[in-house]
Design a protein around this motif. Structure first.
Motif, short mmCIF file in Angstrom:
data_model
loop_
_atom_site.label_atom_id
_atom_site.label_comp_id
_atom_site.label_asym_id
_atom_site.label_seq_id
_atom_site.Cartn_x
_atom_site.Cartn_y
_atom_site.Cartn_z
N GLU A 1 0.93 6.60 -5.41
CA GLU A 1 -0.49 6.76 -5.73
C GLU A 1 -1.34 6.85 -4.46
N ASN A 2 -0.96 6.12 -3.44
CA ASN A 2 -1.74 6.10 -2.21
C ASN A 2 -1.32 7.16 -1.20
N PHE A 3 -0.40 8.00 -1.60
CA PHE A 3 0.08 9.03 -0.68
C PHE A 3 -0.65 10.33 -0.96
N ILE A 4 -1.30 10.86 0.06
CA ILE A 4 -2.04 12.11 -0.12
C ILE A 4 -1.09 13.29 0.10
N VAL A 5 -1.07 14.16 -0.89
CA VAL A 5 -0.15 15.28 -0.81
C VAL A 5 -0.86 16.53 -0.29
N SER B 1 1.80 20.00 4.11
CA SER B 1 2.72 19.50 5.14
C SER B 1 3.78 18.54 4.58
N ASN B 2 3.50 17.96 3.42
CA ASN B 2 4.43 16.94 2.93
C ASN B 2 4.78 17.10 1.45
N ARG B 3 4.35 18.22 0.86
CA ARG B 3 4.50 18.36 -0.59
C ARG B 3 5.97 18.32 -1.04
N THR C 1 6.97 10.66 14.36
CA THR C 1 6.47 9.33 14.02
C THR C 1 5.04 9.40 13.47
N GLY C 2 4.75 8.49 12.56
CA GLY C 2 3.39 8.38 12.03
C GLY C 2 3.03 9.40 10.98
N LEU C 3 4.01 10.05 10.38
CA LEU C 3 3.68 11.10 9.42
C LEU C 3 3.93 10.69 7.96
N GLY C 4 4.33 9.47 7.74
CA GLY C 4 4.44 9.00 6.36
C GLY C 4 5.86 8.86 5.82
N LYS C 5 6.86 8.85 6.69
CA LYS C 5 8.24 8.73 6.21
C LYS C 5 8.48 7.36 5.58
N THR C 6 8.08 6.32 6.29
CA THR C 6 8.28 4.97 5.76
C THR C 6 7.48 4.78 4.47
N HIS C 7 6.27 5.33 4.48
CA HIS C 7 5.43 5.24 3.30
C HIS C 7 6.15 5.82 2.07
N LEU C 8 6.68 7.04 2.23
CA LEU C 8 7.36 7.68 1.09
C LEU C 8 8.61 6.91 0.67
N ASN D 1 -1.04 12.60 14.10
CA ASN D 1 -0.37 11.36 13.75
C ASN D 1 -1.23 10.58 12.76
N VAL D 2 -0.70 10.39 11.56
CA VAL D 2 -1.50 9.73 10.52
C VAL D 2 -1.72 8.25 10.85
N ARG D 3 -0.73 7.66 11.51
CA ARG D 3 -0.90 6.24 11.85
C ARG D 3 -2.10 6.07 12.78
N GLU D 4 -2.23 7.00 13.71
CA GLU D 4 -3.34 6.91 14.65
C GLU D 4 -4.67 7.19 13.93
N LEU D 5 -4.60 8.11 13.00
CA LEU D 5 -5.78 8.46 12.20
C LEU D 5 -6.27 7.20 11.48
N GLU D 6 -5.33 6.54 10.87
CA GLU D 6 -5.64 5.34 10.11
C GLU D 6 -6.12 4.22 11.04
N GLY D 7 -5.46 4.11 12.19
CA GLY D 7 -5.83 3.07 13.16
C GLY D 7 -7.27 3.23 13.61
N LYS E 1 -9.05 8.39 1.35
CA LYS E 1 -8.23 7.48 0.54
C LYS E 1 -8.13 6.11 1.20
N LYS E 2 -7.88 6.12 2.52
CA LYS E 2 -7.71 4.84 3.24
C LYS E 2 -9.03 4.05 3.20
N ALA E 3 -10.15 4.75 3.38
CA ALA E 3 -11.44 4.06 3.36
C ALA E 3 -11.68 3.48 1.96
N ASN F 1 0.81 -1.23 0.00
CA ASN F 1 0.00 0.00 0.00
C ASN F 1 0.84 1.27 0.00
N TYR F 2 2.11 1.13 0.32
CA TYR F 2 2.93 2.33 0.46
C TYR F 2 3.48 2.79 -0.89
N THR F 3 2.57 3.25 -1.73
CA THR F 3 2.96 3.73 -3.06
C THR F 3 2.73 5.23 -3.15
#
Ligand code: ADP
Ligand code: MG
Length: 459
Positions: free
Chosen positions: A127-131, A134-136, A163-170, A322-328, A298-300, A123-125
């Protein structure tokens, strides 16, 4: 020799194996079977136990960990005896050699077919990353690097943030892109913790560090996650710096993530920090409200749900940093409504939060379980979450996942996320494995009971 089984000759074994591959294809698809099982063959040892001979130790571990059960059921259909004693063995001449090769060096051809099965989360593509604002910048530079690894001036590229802001995802998105679009031949994603563990193991077994460093020479794109873990580890830092300089000097691309700006990581070698800072250092900030809403949508959508804007707004307003918590929270909401058959409404969302609030800090959660399991096995929580297949880590991790699933109401997906961003199928697999082991292995049963005693205090 392992070539015959009772009256079976090698060509008969070959025929059985071909039939087995056909059965496996129905479950796993042609690509997986071609990658993992075609290069293998079936033999029997002197006790007539089936042995699968595979090209190297990496195959042996991977098949055992991921496909053993399905292979057993396929061979069962072909009336193979002693199937529960099945073993996986690297080809004779490979055993010595592969012992020395880090299993993390990912061959591009496997990755092309199987990248979700390795350390990359599918999932960590990009395409699945919302810009959003904060992260552009991080997103744009990550994409530029993925399009032309080693050819931009963004080398090394460091992405830092909480943590949880999308570093690993990117970071993983760069890997996916480079593999899919063929912009790099050899791609390696590794966490700093895994790097450290592998280095330690290597030194323990081989005593020289040159052969360790050499394994990284043929990499074109090195993605290394959470470099802040190098802090206070001078020897590993030295080896990493060696690899790092070597790759940079040959214009290979390096991308790193860190929870702090590199020059703020304590106890890091000065010249290493200088090299880090000489590339491009970009940060990721917590997303604003609109971006949080877009991420939730996007996650939904990835899960096949279209949620009411009210619900999305409610969650986006409650969880801010924290996006991880948001997703959780979203996963929990979806899981709980699937479970109860209720619709996802603002009321059900409120209930989820109610749940969160009434749970006091002593209540049992994944974090507590991880802490207790790590303590019990005398390893660190980070090791528990790391992507290593070593048994001294993978066994405690499987136990921890099993206990988390058994004693908390966490959805499998959330558990996977809390264990280093793993897929839910990994969690299922871990739980089943432990369940089975506990049936016939007293030690495993004991381990579980002891840990369950230790977590009682949180209940
Ligand atoms: P970090 O490595 O910074 O701790 P992760 O990359 O693990 O964070 O992100 C945590 C979770 O949040 C992951 O599931 C990831 O997909 C998700 N996530 C973070 N930022 C975004 C984004 N901008 N768009 C979509 N998902 C995101
Ligand atoms: Mg991360």
């Amino acid at each position: 020799m392992l070539t015959t089984c009772g009256k079976l000759h090698s060509n008969e074994l070959e025929n059985i194996w071909i039939k087995c591959l056909e059965i496996l294809k129905n479950f796993l698809g042609e690509d997986s079977v071609d990658t993992w099982f075609k290069p293998a063959k079936l033999e029997f040892d002197e006790k007539n136990n089936p042995v699968i001979i595979v090209p190297n130790a990496f195959f042996a571990d991977f098949i055992e960990e991921n496909y053993k059960k399905i292979l057993i059921s396929a061979l069962n259909k072909l009336n193979i005896k002693n199937i529960q004693n099945i073993a996986f063995k690297p080809q004779e001449n490979e055993i010595e050699q592969t012992k020395k090769v880090a299993n993390v060096i990912i061959n591009k051809n496997y990755l092309k077919k199987q990248n979700n099965q390795f350390n990359l989360n599918s999932n960590y593509t990009f395409e699945n990353f919302i810009v959003g604002d904060s992260n552009r910048f991080s997103f744009t530079t990550a994409l530029a690097v993925a399009e032309a690894p080693g050819k931009t001036s963004f080398n090394p590229l460091t992405i830092y943030g909480n943590t949880g802001l999308g570093k690993t995802h990117l970071l993983q998105a760069i890997g996916h892109f480079a593999i899919k679009e063929d912009t790099a031949d050899n791609v390696l994603y590794i966490t700093a913790q895994d790097f450290i563990n592998q280095y330690m193991d290597h030194i323990k077994n081989n005593k020289d560090s040159i052969s360790f460093v050499k394994k990284f020479y043929n990499i074109d794109l090195l993605l290394i996650d959470d470099i802040h873990f190098f802090s206070k580890k001078p020897t590993t830092q030295k080896e990493f710096f060696h690899i790092f300089s070597n790759l940079l000097n040959s214009h290979k691309q390096i991308v790193m993530t860190s929870d702090k700006k590199p020059d703020m990581i304590p106890d890091m070698m000065k010249h290493m920090i200088n090299r880090f800072m000489s590339g491009l250092v970009v940060d990721i900030q917590p997303p604003n409200f609109e971006t949080r809403m877009a991420i939730l949508k996007k996650k939904a959508e990835l899960d096949g749900y279209i949620l009411d804007d009210n619900v999305i707004q409610y969650i986006a307003a409650k969880i801010t940093s924290n996006v991880r918590e948001l997703e959780g929270t979203l996963i929990k909401l979806i899981a709980s409504t699937t479970f109860t058959g209720k619709d996802i409404t603002i009321e059900t969302a409120k209930e989820i939060f109610q749940d969160k609030i009434t749970k006091n800090e002593f209540s049992l959660n994944t974090e507590n379980i991880q802490k207790e399991v790590a303590e019990y096995f005398n390893i660190s929580v980070n090791q528990l979450r790391a992507h290593t297949r070593k048994r001294n880590i993978s066994y405690p991790r499987n136990i921890a996942m099993y206990i988390t699933k058994k004693w908390t109401k966490q959805a499998l997906r959330t558990i996977g996320l809390d264990f280093g961003g793993r897929d839910y199928s990994t969690v299922i697999h871990a739980c089943k494995k432990i369940e089975n082991m506990a049936k016939y292995n007293k030690n495993v049963k004991n381990d579980i009971e002891n840990i369950e005693k230790a977590i009682k205090k949180y209940m």
